[in-house]
Design a protein around this motif. Structure first.
Motif, mmCIF file in Angstrom:
data_model
loop_
_atom_site.group_PDB
_atom_site.id
_atom_site.type_symbol
_atom_site.label_atom_id
_atom_site.label_comp_id
_atom_site.label_asym_id
_atom_site.label_seq_id
_atom_site.Cartn_x
_atom_site.Cartn_y
_atom_site.Cartn_z
ATOM 1 N N UNK A 176 5.056 7.681 8.796
ATOM 2 C CA UNK A 176 4.355 7.935 10.053
ATOM 3 C C UNK A 176 4.022 6.635 10.777
ATOM 4 N N UNK A 177 3.693 5.588 10.016
ATOM 5 C CA UNK A 177 3.380 4.306 10.636
ATOM 6 C C UNK A 177 4.616 3.758 11.362
ATOM 7 N N UNK A 178 5.754 3.819 10.700
ATOM 8 C CA UNK A 178 6.997 3.344 11.318
ATOM 9 C C UNK A 178 7.315 4.161 12.571
ATOM 10 N N UNK A 179 7.186 5.474 12.464
ATOM 11 C CA UNK A 179 7.485 6.354 13.593
ATOM 12 C C UNK A 179 6.592 6.039 14.789
ATOM 13 N N UNK A 180 5.308 5.814 14.515
ATOM 14 C CA UNK A 180 4.356 5.589 15.603
ATOM 15 C C UNK A 180 4.519 4.202 16.219
ATOM 16 N N UNK A 181 4.846 3.206 15.403
ATOM 17 C CA UNK A 181 5.063 1.854 15.932
ATOM 18 C C UNK A 181 6.305 1.817 16.805
ATOM 19 N N UNK A 182 7.386 2.432 16.335
ATOM 20 C CA UNK A 182 8.670 2.350 17.033
ATOM 21 C C UNK A 182 8.918 3.496 18.004
#
Length: 296
Positions: free
Chosen positions: A27-33
């Motif tokens: 989720x962190x990767x999805x939200x950052x990118x």
């Protein structure tokens, strides 16, 4: 290093452990990118890359791949190195990751897209932006992208400090949960569902006695390495000091010997220019020497 009780997510050890929760990391990767990922995998528990025995190896904080083969390296960075060391490090990381992929049998055309993400507690570029994303563009036409599959991104947690909520934050393209995540990194209380989930994972990790032991071992190893580095620095400093002292001593001794030779020649009324040639002393130095010893 802080004690286990005082450790926060900005400490690499804890950040890495929390990010090994696949749901949180994904989720962190999805939200950052701003992308959607079906699933992620951790190829290795602790990713270290060393291409040659004589090359500088790298240890990546969080190294994951998704179901399409894209590679993500996420680093927590709390200190701003001198000059452009951090920027150059992303270049080295990129090269090492690519070489690691190639060594596994990929062809150049099969190199997976890579994302190197630094979560910083400072503004590396000083422009106040919460994110700085870099890709290779054509200087003559910035609309033309090289499309080599590489992306480097720096988050700046200080950008959100003056703002209470994402509603008044001037950069509307930043995900609300990332806004609260950056605040959380700055020591604010967790807000939002996602950051609260991260905070619960932090508490879960810190309640684990085995993790505490691992952290203590990790801290002792870091301290040991720093102690060795200090000792090496002291030894090198002592050697340099001794060598410098010997050199200066020899120079002083030679200078003294040449001065004595010049005095003896002066007492024999030998011309100054001849004395200068024989001793390598300048005529001015010989004149000063003569006056000090009342020879002239």
């Amino acid at each position: 290093m802080p004690s286990w009780q005082d450790v926060t997510i900005t400490e690499n050890f804890l950040f890495e452990k929390v990010m090994h929760n696949k749901r949180i990391c994904k989720r962190l990767i999805e939200k950052i990118l701003g992308i959607t990922i079906q699933s992620i995998e951790f190829p290795e528990a602790e990713k270290s890359i060393s291409i040659r025995r004589d090359s500088k190896s790298v240890r990546l904080d969080v190294y994951v791949t998704d179901n399409t083969g894209r590679v993500y390296d996420i680093e927590m960075q709390c200190t701003n190195p001198l000059d452009d060391e951090l920027i150059r490090r992303t270049r080295y990381y990129q090269g090492m990751i690519d070489m690691d992929l190639i060594s596994k049998g990929h062809n150049y055309t099969e190199l997976n897209s890579t994302y190197i993400i630094f979560i910083c507690t400072f503004d590396l570029f000083g422009l106040g932006r919460p994110t700085y994303t870099f890709r290779n563009l054509c200087l003559e036409d910035t609309n033309l992208e090289l499309n080599d599959g590489t992306t480097k991104l720096f988050l700046n947690s200080t950008a959100v400090i003056p703002y209470e909520s994402p509603d008044i934050f001037p950069y509307s393209d930043l995900d609300d949960d990332i806004f609260y995540f950056l605040q959380y990194i700055n020591g604010h209380a967790p807000q939002g569902t996602f950051v609260n989930e991260i905070n619960k994972e932090v508490a879960k990790v810190k309640e684990n006695k085995e993790m505490e032991k691992s952290y203590m071992t990790y801290a002792m190893e870091i301290e040991r390495r720093e102690r060795i580095a200090r000792n090496i620095g002291l030894e090198e400093g002592m050697k340099e000091g001794i060598q410098k002292g010997l050199k200066e001593g020899m120079q002083k001794g030679m200078k003294k010997g040449l001065a004595q030779t010049a005095l003896a020649m002066l007492e024999e009324n030998i011309p100054l220019d001849v004395i200068s040639k024989c001793t390598s002393l300048t005529i001015q130095e010989i004149e000063v020497l003569a006056k000090e010893h009342h020879v002239l």
